[in-house]
Design a protein around this motif. Structure first.
Motif, PDB file in Angstrom:
ATOM      1  N   UNK A 383       0.825  -1.212   0.000  1.00 57.81           N
ATOM      2  CA  UNK A 383       0.000   0.000   0.000  1.00 57.81           C
ATOM      3  C   UNK A 383       0.861   1.264   0.000  1.00 57.81           C
ATOM      4  N   UNK A 384       0.511   2.210  -0.876  1.00 57.06           N
ATOM      5  CA  UNK A 384       1.276   3.443  -1.014  1.00 57.06           C
ATOM      6  C   UNK A 384       2.223   3.444  -2.189  1.00 57.06           C
ATOM      7  N   UNK A 385       2.515   2.270  -2.745  1.00 55.23           N
ATOM      8  CA  UNK A 385       3.426   2.193  -3.892  1.00 55.23           C
ATOM      9  C   UNK A 385       2.737   2.746  -5.146  1.00 55.23           C
ATOM     10  N   UNK A 386       3.513   3.480  -5.956  1.00 55.13           N
ATOM     11  CA  UNK A 386       3.020   3.974  -7.235  1.00 55.13           C
ATOM     12  C   UNK A 386       3.327   2.934  -8.308  1.00 55.13           C
ATOM     13  N   UNK A 387       2.323   2.573  -9.097  1.00 57.85           N
ATOM     14  CA  UNK A 387       2.488   1.530 -10.109  1.00 57.85           C
ATOM     15  C   UNK A 387       2.007   2.065 -11.450  1.00 57.85           C
ATOM     16  N   UNK A 388       2.524   1.434 -12.510  1.00 59.51           N
ATOM     17  CA  UNK A 388       2.095   1.755 -13.877  1.00 59.51           C
ATOM     18  C   UNK A 388       1.274   0.605 -14.426  1.00 59.51           C
ATOM     19  N   UNK A 389       0.530   0.899 -15.454  1.00 58.96           N
ATOM     20  CA  UNK A 389      -0.292  -0.140 -16.066  1.00 58.96           C
ATOM     21  C   UNK A 389       0.596  -1.268 -16.593  1.00 58.96           C
ATOM     22  N   UNK A 390       0.271  -2.514 -16.226  1.00 60.83           N
ATOM     23  CA  UNK A 390       1.035  -3.683 -16.646  1.00 60.83           C
ATOM     24  C   UNK A 390       2.069  -4.136 -15.641  1.00 60.83           C
ATOM     25  N   UNK A 391       2.315  -3.371 -14.570  1.00 69.22           N
ATOM     26  CA  UNK A 391       3.267  -3.790 -13.534  1.00 69.22           C
ATOM     27  C   UNK A 391       2.704  -4.983 -12.772  1.00 69.22           C
ATOM     28  N   UNK A 468      -3.457  -4.049  -0.018  1.00 67.97           N
ATOM     29  CA  UNK A 468      -2.897  -5.337  -0.459  1.00 67.97           C
ATOM     30  C   UNK A 468      -3.190  -6.361   0.634  1.00 67.97           C
ATOM     31  N   UNK A 469      -4.392  -6.979   0.606  1.00 67.02           N
ATOM     32  CA  UNK A 469      -4.802  -7.858   1.703  1.00 67.02           C
ATOM     33  C   UNK A 469      -3.865  -9.041   1.944  1.00 67.02           C
ATOM     34  N   UNK A 470      -3.141  -9.482   0.921  1.00 66.97           N
ATOM     35  CA  UNK A 470      -2.267 -10.650   1.079  1.00 66.97           C
ATOM     36  C   UNK A 470      -0.800 -10.259   1.208  1.00 66.97           C
ATOM     37  N   UNK A 471      -0.531  -8.999   1.602  1.00 62.53           N
ATOM     38  CA  UNK A 471       0.849  -8.587   1.808  1.00 62.53           C
ATOM     39  C   UNK A 471       1.476  -9.428   2.923  1.00 62.53           C
ATOM     40  N   UNK A 472       2.725  -9.882   2.709  1.00 64.08           N
ATOM     41  CA  UNK A 472       3.441 -10.732   3.672  1.00 64.08           C
ATOM     42  C   UNK A 472       2.699 -12.056   3.926  1.00 64.08           C
ATOM     43  N   UNK A 473       2.018 -12.585   2.882  1.00 63.49           N
ATOM     44  CA  UNK A 473       1.278 -13.848   3.028  1.00 63.49           C
ATOM     45  C   UNK A 473       1.700 -14.832   1.952  1.00 63.49           C
ATOM     46  N   UNK A 474       2.993 -14.942   1.691  1.00 61.18           N
ATOM     47  CA  UNK A 474       3.487 -15.879   0.681  1.00 61.18           C
ATOM     48  C   UNK A 474       3.089 -17.301   1.064  1.00 61.18           C
ATOM     49  N   UNK A 475       2.579 -18.054   0.066  1.00 57.32           N
ATOM     50  CA  UNK A 475       2.162 -19.434   0.301  1.00 57.32           C
ATOM     51  C   UNK A 475       0.726 -19.578   0.747  1.00 57.32           C
ATOM     52  N   UNK A 476       0.005 -18.483   0.900  1.00 61.63           N
ATOM     53  CA  UNK A 476      -1.392 -18.560   1.337  1.00 61.63           C
ATOM     54  C   UNK A 476      -2.279 -18.977   0.168  1.00 61.63           C
ATOM     55  N   UNK A 477      -3.294 -19.799   0.424  1.00 61.95           N
ATOM     56  CA  UNK A 477      -4.220 -20.175  -0.650  1.00 61.95           C
ATOM     57  C   UNK A 477      -5.170 -19.024  -0.968  1.00 61.95           C
ATOM     58  N   UNK A 478      -5.448 -18.833  -2.239  1.00 57.10           N
ATOM     59  CA  UNK A 478      -6.413 -17.820  -2.664  1.00 57.10           C
ATOM     60  C   UNK A 478      -7.483 -18.517  -3.483  1.00 57.10           C
ATOM     61  N   UNK A 479      -8.704 -18.002  -3.331  1.00 59.79           N
ATOM     62  CA  UNK A 479      -9.820 -18.565  -4.065  1.00 59.79           C
ATOM     63  C   UNK A 479     -10.204 -17.657  -5.229  1.00 59.79           C
TER      64      UNK A 479
END
Length: 592
Positions: A383-391, A468-479
């Motif tokens: 959260x707070x990071x600036x991103x461009x389209x396609x990043x 970013x709800x899954x920040x710092x959640x590597x390996x977590x299952x997503x539906x």
């Protein structure tokens, strides 16, 4: 005098909307009672003023549009901040501001006169301080403005010093001292003719020249004395200025070298037209002051109303009553002058405005979601990071999909070979079954190809990551359908303005406003085109009417969630009405 500041007194907030109820004819407005009560609480014979300085500081802050004002007094050989009035926006740094105001007061006491220095706590603002005559205290303020505005605020700051410590000096060249000297020189005087009146005014105002003219514009006396030709251009200019003065509600202030003006003819910087004599006399003469002393030269047209009021009060007290009134003025001339200035200032019309809290909101939101059930490998944006389209914002695990895709592709190829062999052997049934099986495996292969292409979750727009709800959640299952990131555009933002419900009626005249954002220096942002919410809302026990509008953000310097203040001009109103508006609204609500 480097002792840390210990503020024990309550910190008052500089209000921008409060005012009294205007009484009907025949009774004094409550404003007079409030003012007299506030001044009586000020101990005019001492320098500490711990119980009564806050009202005077609040009035000072309103008059000069200051962000903070402080009374600094000497206690046991050390300068301490006795009272502090500060804008609510700066409460988090009030200790730092108090220390800076105390240091400015110390410098003013060590030097001479009123000082103005840039503020280190709030860049872009100036610290201005003026010391007491007895050198035992000072008044300091923090405000924005240029050198000209600092000079204009000087008289008001000196006036606050006179209110809080009225020890007068005969050699005082400031406005309070000049007004006190004016009253003393006019005490008990009764000129026999216009020439003596001109000489008296020339001495009292220390002018280069004084001209006394009748109501028809005819010159009746001058100081220094001298004849005036009837056909002279100067006499015609005098007649024109007297005619303007007869039709005006207050003094006339003429500056500049406009062709045909009296200032141009006399080569003067300032000419002021005052009415002399008993104010009950409709045909009383006009007094033209040419280049009065510096303390009066820097006054504006509204400030000269105070001088006219003092002249009227002296002129309308005949015989013994006049002597008694003048003795009362002489006993404490500085305090009376200060009270007169404050009372008159309460009836001066100034720009009125609505002050409302504001917050930036995103113009829209884009959600990046998982398109199928998977395992999250890692996230690339916070959260707070600036991103461009396609990043790439996040990536899903894909090894199992790659293996499944290879198996499906092999089975599809084998089924199609079986179909081709059956066709050559003219085995129709076996060929059709092999074709159907090959197409099923090919469809599974194509689905896996699409899922593999969706393993990298990318930003659909240019903007900033809001969540970013899954920040710092590597390996977590997503539906399927889970939100992995929320992105908002930055090229345009929406402004939410929470207007207090008490100011709702005044919104009808509002067309635009100025947005001052926290942490943003420079010119405020102009906002217009407001849309009102259908319902009022309650925020922190305050009922507000939300307004919304949009602003451009071409450099992406602003962010959603940034807070600030919006000032919405609503015309003009008397200063007293503005100061006590909130108090009167609260009283009306309590009386229901």
């Amino acid at each position: 005098m480097n002792r840390p500041v210990d503020i024990k007194e309550p910190v008052a907030r500089i209000s921008t909307s409060s005012g009294p109820h205007e009484s009907g004819k025949g009774e004094a407005p409550p404003l007079y009672d409030r003012l007299r009560s506030g001044l009586r609480r000020v101990d005019l014979s001492r320098g500490d003023n711990k119980s009564g300085a806050a009202p005077v500081l609040a009035a000072l802050a309103e008059l000069i549009d200051a962000d903070a004002a402080a009374l600094v007094v000497e206690q046991n050989g050390t300068l301490v901040v006795s009272d502090l009035t500060i804008d609510a926006r700066h409460r988090d740094i009030r200790t730092k501001l108090a220390s800076e105001l105390r240091m400015a007061a110390s410098e003013a006491l060590r030097g001479s006169g009123t000082r103005a220095e840039p503020s280190s706590a709030l860049p872009g603002l100036f610290v201005i301080a003026s010391g007491f005559e007895d050198r035992k205290g000072a008044v300091a303020a923090l405000k924005a403005g240029n050198k000209a505005e600092m000079a204009k605020a000087r008289a008001t700051l000196e006036l606050a010093c006179r209110v809080l410590n009225p020890a007068a000096r005969s050699d005082d060249d400031g406005l309070p001292g000049a007004l006190s000297t004016l009253v003393l020189r006019l005490r008990g005087t009764k000129p026999a003719d216009p020439v003596e009146l001109a000489a008296l005014f020339a001495s009292a105002f220390e002018t280069r020249q004084v001209i006394i003219a009748a109501s028809n514009g005819k010159v009746a006396g001058m100081a220094p004395s001298g004849p005036a030709r009837r056909d002279s251009v100067g006499e015609q200019a005098v007649r024109d200025l007297v005619a303007r003065s007869n039709g005006a509600d207050g003094p006339i202030l003429e500056r500049g070298q406009e062709v045909g003006s009296l200032t141009a003819i006399l080569k003067a910087d300032t000419v002021v037209a005052l009415r002399a004599g008993d104010p009950r006399d409709t045909a009383r003469p006009t007094c033209l002051l040419v280049d009065p002393k510096p303390a009066f030269t820097r006054l504006g047209a509204e400030d000269w109303v105070v001088v006219q009021t003092l002249l009227d009060s002296v002129s309308e007290a005949p015989g013994r009553d006049r002597a008694r009134v003048l003795r009362r003025w002489t006993k404490n001339a500085g305090a009376l002058v200060a009270a007169s200035l404050v009372v008159v200032a309460m009836f001066v019309p100034i720009p009125d405005r609505i002050r409302a809290e504001a917050e930036l909101e995103p113009e829209g939101r884009s959600f990046v979601t998982a398109t199928f059930n998977a395992v999250l490998r890692h996230t690339s944006a916070a959260p707070g990071d600036t991103v461009a389209r396609g990043d790439t914002l996040a990536e899903l695990e894909g090894e199992e999909l790659v293996l499944s895709r290879a198996t499906a592709a092999a089975k599809a190829e084998e089924a199609f070979r079986t179909r081709d062999a059956a066709v050559r052997a003219k085995e129709v049934t076996e060929a059709e079954l092999a074709r159907l099986e090959g197409e099923a495996f090919a469809s599974e292969r194509d689905l896996l190809d699409w899922q593999i292409s969706q393993l990298q979750l990318k930003s659909p727009i240019d903007g900033v990551v809001l969540a970013s709800p899954f920040e710092h959640s590597d390996g977590a299952p997503v539906r399927e359908g889970d939100i992995v990131a929320e992105v908002a555009p930055l090229d345009r933002l929406r402004v939410r303005i929470d207007v207090p419900v008490e100011d709702y009626e005044r919104l009808a005249s509002v067309t635009e406003g100025k947005l001052h954002l926290d942490g943003v220096s420079g010119e405020p942002v102009t906002v217009s085109g407001f849309s009102r919410a259908a319902r009022a809302e309650t925020i922190d026990e305050r009922t507000v009417i939300p307004l919304r509008t949009g602003i451009d953000n071409p450099e992406s310097a602003l962010r959603p969630g940034q807070k600030g203040v919006v000032l919405l001009p609503t015309g003009s109103a008397m200063l007293g009405k503005i100061l006590f508006r909130n108090a009167w609204n609260a009283l009306e609500r309590w009386a229901l």
